[in-house]
Design an enzyme around this catalytic site. Structure first.
Site, PDB file in Angstrom:
ATOM      1  N   TYR A  17       0.856  -1.192   0.000  1.00 48.57           N
ATOM      2  CA  TYR A  17       0.000   0.000   0.000  1.00 48.57           C
ATOM      3  C   TYR A  17       0.894   1.244   0.000  1.00 48.57           C
ATOM      4  O   TYR A  17       1.764   1.404   0.849  1.00 48.57           O
ATOM      5  CB  TYR A  17      -0.884  -0.031   1.231  1.00 48.57           C
ATOM      6  N   CYS A  18       0.671   2.145  -0.978  1.00 48.73           N
ATOM      7  CA  CYS A  18       1.358   3.428  -1.048  1.00 48.73           C
ATOM      8  C   CYS A  18       2.883   3.215  -1.032  1.00 48.73           C
ATOM      9  O   CYS A  18       3.403   2.446  -1.819  1.00 48.73           O
ATOM     10  CB  CYS A  18       0.886   4.317   0.094  1.00 48.73           C
ATOM     11  N   VAL A  19       3.627   3.882  -0.119  1.00 45.40           N
ATOM     12  CA  VAL A  19       5.082   3.723  -0.116  1.00 45.40           C
ATOM     13  C   VAL A  19       5.487   2.317   0.313  1.00 45.40           C
ATOM     14  O   VAL A  19       6.605   1.874   0.022  1.00 45.40           O
ATOM     15  CB  VAL A  19       5.769   4.765   0.789  1.00 45.40           C
TER      16      VAL A  19
END
Length: 613
Positions: free
Chosen positions: A349-351
């Protein structure tokens, strides 16, 4: 008009204006109001003391000066418009013509002309929902002047020539911050709703508001943290992050949580979730109705989640390599020990997805094949179109940030939280300033905003590597990132990829996510969800909200892909589940937590997530 020259409007005076419009603004008890304003000022002084104290003691060192960068950036815009008299005249004329129209409109209204029209091109703005922003000539004048001035300032940036893209983006951002802050809705004497409340309560709203401000600065230990929700209504493991499970392993970087099965059989391949380290994992486990983790467990997945440490100065040198070795790889070893399975499915998720992508590229180089399919939620790997966060990224700003991080060993969680809030200041900062500090109202309880306020620190080495290699130099998709003395390339990632972007995402723009998908070496299924960075991901099927789009091969631009995309109402979760089953749908008897081999260390959600910044 009647025969005596009076307006036929009931209650109106000889000017045609209704005096009742002003009644709510008349001070009825000046002495009490004056006393309460003095008390509010006293509370404001307490807030100032809470802010200054840590700085005087050397506990907070403000090495980064955003004001200096703002002045430097906007001076380039001003220089363009002031460098030639013709341009200066053009800029002034653009504004003064609008001002004259507003002034004449206001004079007509004061003279009794109720049909006087406002400028037709005024933008709609929900900050000015109160009817007195239009009914009362004073507040109507303020609103119109503000909206015209804000639009004018934005146009000056747009029409400035000779600016590079980064400078133009920063200038537009700073102008937006200034206009958001200077809105008449943000001040007690120029906000009709606050003004009326102040008069009606004799200023007790301001007393309460300044008390809340002092508490917020004290809670931030010298940093201003605007209160967005009632944090007293939530407790981790009690009413948020409550999916049953155990922490079965712990490293200096993370805890690994395994969740208890809720089905008799489970998929043979376990599922490992790698959340972002810039905030806490329980955004995926806010509660039974919103929990993606619980939903996965109920579908038959054996779910493992990494819970990152909230680092302090002792982990200052913890790098991307440490987060891969003692985070992702440590978790993979834990999953194998607990289940006996050498092959898993993974989510980033995301970074967390950016880190996972780099880890997969390194695994490909070292012939490690533990992860057989990967899903990315709003994950960027190419940062050419990285969106509004790019305004914080240039050599000068990163150097200043590195100096500050090297003093403490980490980036304070409040810094990143403030950056995210600033991207949507008109929604995430100023409405709460008005509600909390001017109206004196405690915010309501909202689990998402509780999570948003539960910020995390970032190690100096990790964050500096991320900003330089990804945002500043965009090295990951160029195949120029070195991990463990090995140059890695996303082209080596040939396992099936499911990549989810969100249409209204301002943190990981869909266009950026789409472009990044074209650098993997295998098949990529791209899905675009409705809404933004959080709601586009956390969208349970039973809510029947938003929609998602699917199409074929990921190539070219997102706009081209969208032309032939199929829109499906509701949540993308079932679509993802079908994709997962296409990868491998073999099932086995449900597994006990720890598999009888790893002794649970504590109940989920664990100990690392409990540490608040």
């Amino acid at each position: 008009m009647d025969g005596k020259g009076q307006s036929s409007h009931a209650g109106a005076d000889s000017t045609g204006f209704d005096p009742k419009v002003f009644e709510a603004y008349m001070v009825k008890d000046p002495q009490t109001l004056a006393m309460n304003i003095a008390r509010a000022a006293e509370n404001l002084g307490k807030a100032a003391t809470e802010w200054l104290g840590p700085r005087e003691r050397g506990e907070i060192i403000d090495a980064v000066d955003p004001l200096a960068d703002m002045v430097k950036t906007l001076s380039k815009v001003i220089e363009y418009w002031m460098s030639e008299p013709q341009r200066t005249l053009e800029a002034q004329s653009l504004l003064m013509a609008s001002y004259m129209g507003i002034w004449m409109n206001t004079l007509h209204r004061l003279a009794g002309d109720s049909t006087a029209d406002e400028p037709a091109d005024l933008p709609k703005d929900k900050r000015f929902a109160d009817e007195d922003w239009r009914r009362n000539p004073f507040f109507a004048f303020l609103r119109q002047v503000y909206l015209v001035t804000a639009t004018w300032a934005e146009k000056l940036v747009e029409r400035s020539e000779g600016l590079d893209d980064h400078t133009r983006q920063k200038a537009a951002f700073y102008v937006k911050q200034m206009t958001s802050a200077l809105s008449p809705a943000n001040f007690a004497l120029t906000n009709p709703e606050v003004y009326r409340q102040t008069v009606a309560s004799n200023g007790t709203n301001l007393v309460e508001g300044m008390r809340i401000l002092a508490e917020d600065v004290a809670a931030g230990r010298g940093e201003w943290r605007v209160r967005q929700t009632d944090t007293t209504k939530f407790e981790l493991g009690v009413n948020v992050a409550i999916t049953p499970g155990k922490v079965i392993a712990r490293s200096p970087i993370c805890e690994v949580i395994q969740y208890s099965p809720s089905t008799e059989t489970v998929f043979k391949r376990p599922l490992l979730v790698v959340p972002p380290w810039i905030n806490k994992f329980y955004i995926l486990d806010l509660g039974p109705q919103k929990s993606f983790i619980k939903w996965c467990v109920d579908q038959g997945h054996t779910v493992f989640v990494i819970s990152w440490v909230n680092p302090d100065e002792s982990l200052a040198r913890a790098s991307w390599e440490d987060y891969i070795r003692d985070g992702i790889d440590f978790a993979l070893q834990t999953v194998e020990a607990a289940t006996g399975e050498k092959q898993v499915n993974a989510i980033g998720y995301c970074v967390g997805g950016t880190l996972l992508s780099a880890a997969l590229a390194y695994h490909a180089q070292t012939r490690r094949k533990a992860i057989q399919s990967v899903t990315f939620f709003t994950t960027q790997v190419d940062f050419r179109h990285a969106g509004e966060l790019l305004v914080f990224v240039d050599e000068e700003q990163i150097e200043a940030l590195e100096r500050q991080m090297n003093m403490t060993g980490y980036l304070a969680g409040s810094k990143m939280a403030s950056a995210f809030n600033m991207l949507r200041a008109s929604e995430l900062i100023w409405p709460y300033v008005v509600s909390n500090y001017l109206k004196g109202q405690e915010p309501t309880a909202f689990d998402l905003l509780y999570w948003n306020s539960d910020s995390t620190r970032m190690t100096a080495a990790n964050h500096a590597f991320y900003l330089r290699n990804c945002y500043l130099e965009n090295r990951l998709t160029a195949g120029e990132v070195t991990l463990f003395d090995t140059m890695v390339s996303l082209k080596d990632v040939k396992i099936p990829v499911y990549s989810l972007a969100a249409k209204e995402d301002h943190i990981a723009p869909a266009r950026s996510v789409f472009r990044g998908c074209q650098f993997y070496g295998g098949d990529v299924t791209f899905v675009l969800s409705g809404s933004g960075h959080i709601a586009g991901v956390v969208n349970p099927p039973d809510k029947h909200k938003y929609q998602y789009w699917t199409n074929g091969k990921v190539e070219g631009e997102l706009s081209d892909w969208m032309k032939g995309a199929k829109e499906t109402p509701g949540s993308w979760w079932p679509h993802w589940q079908s994709w997962m089953e296409e990868q491998n749908n073999k099932r086995v008897p449900a597994r006990p937590v720890g598999g009888g081999k790893l002794e649970p260390l504590c109940d989920a959600p664990g100990t690392y997530v409990m540490v608040r910044s």
